[in-house]
Design an enzyme around this catalytic site. Structure first.
Site, PDB file in Angstrom:
ATOM      1  N   LYS A  99     -13.096 119.355 -38.628  1.00 39.43           N
ATOM      2  CA  LYS A  99     -12.725 119.677 -37.246  1.00 39.43           C
ATOM      3  C   LYS A  99     -11.753 120.860 -37.209  1.00 39.43           C
ATOM      4  O   LYS A  99     -11.197 121.240 -38.245  1.00 39.43           O
ATOM      5  CB  LYS A  99     -12.130 118.424 -36.596  1.00 39.43           C
ATOM      6  CG  LYS A  99     -13.120 117.244 -36.520  1.00 39.43           C
ATOM      7  CD  LYS A  99     -12.535 116.067 -35.729  1.00 39.43           C
ATOM      8  CE  LYS A  99     -13.478 114.875 -35.724  1.00 39.43           C
ATOM      9  NZ  LYS A  99     -12.933 113.747 -34.911  1.00 39.43           N
ATOM     10  N   TYR A 137     -20.482 113.744 -28.228  1.00 40.85           N
ATOM     11  CA  TYR A 137     -19.610 112.565 -28.106  1.00 40.85           C
ATOM     12  C   TYR A 137     -19.913 111.765 -26.841  1.00 40.85           C
ATOM     13  O   TYR A 137     -19.010 111.108 -26.311  1.00 40.85           O
ATOM     14  CB  TYR A 137     -18.143 113.009 -28.104  1.00 40.85           C
ATOM     15  CG  TYR A 137     -17.535 113.182 -29.481  1.00 40.85           C
ATOM     16  CD1 TYR A 137     -17.531 112.131 -30.409  1.00 40.85           C
ATOM     17  CD2 TYR A 137     -16.926 114.380 -29.857  1.00 40.85           C
ATOM     18  CE1 TYR A 137     -16.955 112.284 -31.673  1.00 40.85           C
ATOM     19  CE2 TYR A 137     -16.342 114.531 -31.117  1.00 40.85           C
ATOM     20  CZ  TYR A 137     -16.368 113.475 -32.025  1.00 40.85           C
ATOM     21  OH  TYR A 137     -15.797 113.612 -33.267  1.00 40.85           O
ATOM     22  N   PHE A 145      -9.405 109.334 -23.327  1.00 40.41           N
ATOM     23  CA  PHE A 145      -9.094 110.467 -24.217  1.00 40.41           C
ATOM     24  C   PHE A 145     -10.183 111.541 -24.250  1.00 40.41           C
ATOM     25  O   PHE A 145     -10.026 112.564 -24.906  1.00 40.41           O
ATOM     26  CB  PHE A 145      -8.823 109.959 -25.646  1.00 40.41           C
ATOM     27  CG  PHE A 145      -9.985 109.220 -26.278  1.00 40.41           C
ATOM     28  CD1 PHE A 145     -11.075 109.896 -26.811  1.00 40.41           C
ATOM     29  CD2 PHE A 145      -9.983 107.813 -26.335  1.00 40.41           C
ATOM     30  CE1 PHE A 145     -12.139 109.218 -27.395  1.00 40.41           C
ATOM     31  CE2 PHE A 145     -11.040 107.137 -26.920  1.00 40.41           C
ATOM     32  CZ  PHE A 145     -12.120 107.838 -27.446  1.00 40.41           C
ATOM     33  N   ARG A 173     -16.742 107.337 -44.703  1.00 39.17           N
ATOM     34  CA  ARG A 173     -15.799 106.832 -43.696  1.00 39.17           C
ATOM     35  C   ARG A 173     -14.585 106.194 -44.365  1.00 39.17           C
ATOM     36  O   ARG A 173     -13.472 106.319 -43.871  1.00 39.17           O
ATOM     37  CB  ARG A 173     -16.482 105.862 -42.729  1.00 39.17           C
ATOM     38  CG  ARG A 173     -17.225 106.603 -41.612  1.00 39.17           C
ATOM     39  CD  ARG A 173     -17.731 105.696 -40.512  1.00 39.17           C
ATOM     40  NE  ARG A 173     -16.706 105.191 -39.615  1.00 39.17           N
ATOM     41  CZ  ARG A 173     -16.360 105.757 -38.466  1.00 39.17           C
ATOM     42  NH1 ARG A 173     -16.937 106.879 -38.067  1.00 39.17           N
ATOM     43  NH2 ARG A 173     -15.433 105.217 -37.699  1.00 39.17           N
ATOM     44  N   THR A 179      -9.284 106.217 -37.621  1.00 39.29           N
ATOM     45  CA  THR A 179      -9.377 107.287 -36.625  1.00 39.29           C
ATOM     46  C   THR A 179      -8.026 107.958 -36.355  1.00 39.29           C
ATOM     47  O   THR A 179      -7.944 109.182 -36.294  1.00 39.29           O
ATOM     48  CB  THR A 179      -9.951 106.708 -35.308  1.00 39.29           C
ATOM     49  OG1 THR A 179     -11.190 106.079 -35.615  1.00 39.29           O
ATOM     50  CG2 THR A 179     -10.183 107.787 -34.280  1.00 39.29           C
ATOM     51  N   ARG A 193      -7.939 111.872 -43.756  1.00 40.03           N
ATOM     52  CA  ARG A 193      -7.306 112.071 -42.446  1.00 40.03           C
ATOM     53  C   ARG A 193      -5.790 112.059 -42.581  1.00 40.03           C
ATOM     54  O   ARG A 193      -5.081 112.747 -41.839  1.00 40.03           O
ATOM     55  CB  ARG A 193      -7.788 111.015 -41.449  1.00 40.03           C
ATOM     56  CG  ARG A 193      -9.133 111.409 -40.811  1.00 40.03           C
ATOM     57  CD  ARG A 193      -9.734 110.277 -40.013  1.00 40.03           C
ATOM     58  NE  ARG A 193     -10.825 110.742 -39.161  1.00 40.03           N
ATOM     59  CZ  ARG A 193     -11.698 109.924 -38.582  1.00 40.03           C
ATOM     60  NH1 ARG A 193     -11.618 108.608 -38.756  1.00 40.03           N
ATOM     61  NH2 ARG A 193     -12.655 110.415 -37.817  1.00 40.03           N
ATOM     62  N   ASN A 203      -7.910 114.670 -35.765  1.00 38.38           N
ATOM     63  CA  ASN A 203      -7.879 113.874 -36.996  1.00 38.38           C
ATOM     64  C   ASN A 203      -8.717 114.477 -38.129  1.00 38.38           C
ATOM     65  O   ASN A 203      -9.224 113.772 -38.991  1.00 38.38           O
ATOM     66  CB  ASN A 203      -8.290 112.434 -36.696  1.00 38.38           C
ATOM     67  CG  ASN A 203      -9.669 112.362 -36.056  1.00 38.38           C
ATOM     68  OD1 ASN A 203     -10.351 113.383 -35.938  1.00 38.38           O
ATOM     69  ND2 ASN A 203     -10.097 111.174 -35.683  1.00 38.38           N
ATOM     70  N   HIS A 206     -14.819 114.122 -39.241  1.00 40.21           N
ATOM     71  CA  HIS A 206     -15.737 113.163 -38.626  1.00 40.21           C
ATOM     72  C   HIS A 206     -16.659 112.597 -39.695  1.00 40.21           C
ATOM     73  O   HIS A 206     -16.986 113.275 -40.667  1.00 40.21           O
ATOM     74  CB  HIS A 206     -16.585 113.878 -37.565  1.00 40.21           C
ATOM     75  CG  HIS A 206     -17.740 113.061 -37.054  1.00 40.21           C
ATOM     76  ND1 HIS A 206     -17.599 112.126 -36.050  1.00 40.21           N
ATOM     77  CD2 HIS A 206     -19.051 113.019 -37.427  1.00 40.21           C
ATOM     78  CE1 HIS A 206     -18.781 111.536 -35.830  1.00 40.21           C
ATOM     79  NE2 HIS A 206     -19.679 112.068 -36.642  1.00 40.21           N
ATOM     80  N   GLU A 217     -27.044 112.834 -35.424  1.00 43.23           N
ATOM     81  CA  GLU A 217     -26.040 113.872 -35.647  1.00 43.23           C
ATOM     82  C   GLU A 217     -26.545 114.967 -36.592  1.00 43.23           C
ATOM     83  O   GLU A 217     -26.199 116.133 -36.438  1.00 43.23           O
ATOM     84  CB  GLU A 217     -24.751 113.226 -36.174  1.00 43.23           C
ATOM     85  CG  GLU A 217     -24.136 112.316 -35.108  1.00 43.23           C
ATOM     86  CD  GLU A 217     -22.909 111.528 -35.572  1.00 43.23           C
ATOM     87  OE1 GLU A 217     -22.503 111.676 -36.746  1.00 43.23           O
ATOM     88  OE2 GLU A 217     -22.372 110.765 -34.745  1.00 43.23           O
TER      89      GLU A 217
HETATM   90  P1  DAT Z   1     -14.208 108.063 -35.243  1.00 46.89           P
HETATM   91  O1  DAT Z   1     -14.093 109.557 -35.186  1.00 46.89           O
HETATM   92  O2  DAT Z   1     -13.286 107.465 -36.256  1.00 46.89           O
HETATM   93  O3  DAT Z   1     -15.633 107.571 -35.367  1.00 46.89           O
HETATM   94  P2  DAT Z   1     -14.342 107.298 -32.435  1.00 46.89           P
HETATM   95  O4  DAT Z   1     -15.817 107.469 -32.528  1.00 46.89           O
HETATM   96  O5  DAT Z   1     -13.845 106.015 -31.866  1.00 46.89           O
HETATM   97  O6  DAT Z   1     -13.625 107.508 -33.839  1.00 46.89           O
HETATM   98  O7  DAT Z   1     -13.742 108.474 -31.540  1.00 46.89           O
HETATM   99  C1  DAT Z   1     -14.188 109.805 -31.644  1.00 46.89           C
HETATM  100  C2  DAT Z   1     -12.996 110.733 -31.642  1.00 46.89           C
HETATM  101  O8  DAT Z   1     -12.280 110.628 -30.420  1.00 46.89           O
HETATM  102  C3  DAT Z   1     -11.956 110.424 -32.705  1.00 46.89           C
HETATM  103  O9  DAT Z   1     -12.276 111.011 -33.953  1.00 46.89           O
HETATM  104  C4  DAT Z   1     -10.696 110.967 -32.118  1.00 46.89           C
HETATM  105  C5  DAT Z   1     -10.874 110.701 -30.641  1.00 46.89           C
HETATM  106  N1  DAT Z   1     -10.251 109.411 -30.269  1.00 46.89           N
HETATM  107  C6  DAT Z   1     -10.760 108.172 -30.478  1.00 46.89           C
HETATM  108  N2  DAT Z   1      -9.943 107.211 -30.028  1.00 46.89           N
HETATM  109  C7  DAT Z   1      -8.879 107.852 -29.487  1.00 46.89           C
HETATM  110  C8  DAT Z   1      -7.678 107.413 -28.836  1.00 46.89           C
HETATM  111  N3  DAT Z   1      -7.411 106.123 -28.655  1.00 46.89           N
HETATM  112  N4  DAT Z   1      -6.816 108.369 -28.445  1.00 46.89           N
HETATM  113  C9  DAT Z   1      -7.066 109.659 -28.621  1.00 46.89           C
HETATM  114  N5  DAT Z   1      -8.177 110.158 -29.207  1.00 46.89           N
HETATM  115  C10 DAT Z   1      -9.077 109.262 -29.642  1.00 46.89           C
HETATM  116 MG    MG Z   2     -17.264 107.656 -34.032  1.00 45.71          MG
END
Ligand code: DAT
Ligand code: MG
Length: 373
Positions: A99, A137, A145, A173, A179, A193, A203, A206, A217
């Site tokens: 990212k 996304y 968020f 992962r 996350t 991360r 973070n 991905h 994806e």
């Molecule tokens: P991951 O990237 O671990 O699969 P996710 O799919 O739940 O996590 O969310 C996608 C992205 O969105 C994540 O990498 C960062 C952001 N994100 C997720 N949860 C968040 C939160 N509670 N506050 C802020 N950003 C968040």
């Molecule tokens: Mg995810």
């Protein structure tokens, strides 16, 4: 390993003379690295069992292009149930993204990928639009968020990587960690991360979360090609990390060295050149450098990683940083150059760089404009 253990793949080769793609059954014997080939259509032996030292077991994954006695053969599929069963499970795929906040650590992240036994099957640096991020996304579109996530993911380039390895989805992962960067730091400083992330949204990395996500994806980044590549063609020069250096897992170290020296990597992509492409790209050396045929051979021997390198006076400064073409000489007179550090001989000298100022944008365009289309 049984002495006569063999694996079978379906390989495709584009025959430029006949203007057609020929399909072969490719048999690989790991015990002595030998290869045997049959033409599927004519059912005739095409290559009797022959040792081919340059080919390694790890090269045999679906989608990869390998060089068998000067032919670029694309591995299209497993050729029998035994091979699918015994190798398939070690060749799971996942989609990783570096990212925007971690692009400056590109080299270290790529090194971590190789050190953990993954192969990078494909990679490209792209800039995503707001709509593309929203689509990528879309599962999160109602979350609080979401606007922050979209703003972050469009704030700079990202690098998408198709990783191949055993248990790839889960393993990647667990390598990146939770996350939230803060939680990742609590769980372990080695988590990617924790090492490269910034906060809860920023973070660093991905990883796909399921086999279904992997499909979706991968086709987002490598199928329909969302995201435009980031090549900018000015103040830049071309660097090709040669197949031998990629295969030796050196790409991360080389990119790291380039970044530490103060260059910017403004575009990146993986390419598998066939003979026609390799000859065309190296045309200026034909009849000038007597290693030309060997240079062609090396360039088409497997996947290479191409960088657009940006700096003031990029072509001359970067060429200087690569050092003399012969690594032996480089090690004596310019020991800190890329070729001194990562080259093996005049042909396997780790990197190609643009040699003439007027060719810099042409060489970058060759990959990021011509071959990308
Ligand atoms: P991951 O990237 O671990 O699969 P996710 O799919 O739940 O996590 O969310 C996608 C992205 O969105 C994540 O990498 C960062 C952001 N994100 C997720 N949860 C968040 C939160 N509670 N506050 C802020 N950003 C968040
Ligand atoms: Mg995810």
């Amino acid at each position: 390993m049984a002495v006569d253990e063999r694996f079978c793949f379906m390989g495709e080769w584009y025959d430029p003379q006949a203007s057609m793609t020929r399909t072969y059954q490719v048999l690989f014997y790991p015990a002595d690295s030998s290869i045997e080939m049959y033409d599927v259509k004519t059912r005739r032996a095409f290559l009797k069992r022959t040792k081919c030292e340059t080919i390694k077991f790890n090269d045999f994954f679906i989608g990869n292009t390998i060089n068998i006695f000067s032919r670029s053969i694309k591995i299209a599929d497993f050729g029998d149930a035994f091979t699918a069963r015994s190798i398939g499970k070690n060749q799971e795929r996942t989609l990783a993204i570096i990212k925007p906040d971690a692009i400056r650590s590109l080299g270290d992240i790529i090194s971590a990928v190789y050190e953990n036994g993954f192969t990078i099957a494909r990679m490209r640096m792209v800039k995503l639009s707001q709509n593309e991020v929203m689509y990528f996304y879309s599962e999160h579109k109602t979350k609080e968020f979401f606007p922050r996530l979209c703003e972050f993911m469009t704030s700079g380039p990202v690098v998408a990587m198709e990783l191949v390895g055993s248990d790839a989805v889960n393993r990647w992962r667990s390598m990146i960690g939770p996350t939230d960067t803060q939680r990742a730091r609590e769980q372990g400083a080695h988590l990617l991360r924790a090492r490269f992330g910034t906060d809860g949204t920023k973070n660093a990395l991905h990883g796909s979360d399921s086999a279904e996500s992997v499909q979706r994806e991968l086709s987002f980044f490598f199928g329909s090609k969302y995201g435009v590549n980031t090549a900018c063609y000015n103040d830049t020069t071309c660097c090709v990390i040669k197949p031998h250096a990629v295969a030796e897992g050196r790409a991360g170290h080389i990119i790291n060295a380039i970044l530490i020296a103060g260059f910017q990597v403004s575009a990146i992509g993986t390419y598998s050149l066939d003979k026609v492409n390799a000859e065309e790209f190296l045309e200026v050396y034909k009849g000038v450098v007597h290693e030309y045929p060997k240079m062609v051979e090396e360039l088409m021997s497997g996947a290479c990683i191409v960088l657009e390198v940006r700096a003031q006076n990029a072509q001359a400064v970067f060429r200087d940083f690569c050092g003399p073409a012969d690594p032996e000489i480089a090690r004596h007179i310019r020991p800190r150059t890329l070729r001194a550090l990562y080259g093996k001989d005049k042909v396997k000298n780790a990197v190609h760089c643009t040699d003439l100022a007027e060719d810099a944008s042409l060489e970058v365009e060759y990959f990021f404009r011509i071959l990308d289309h």
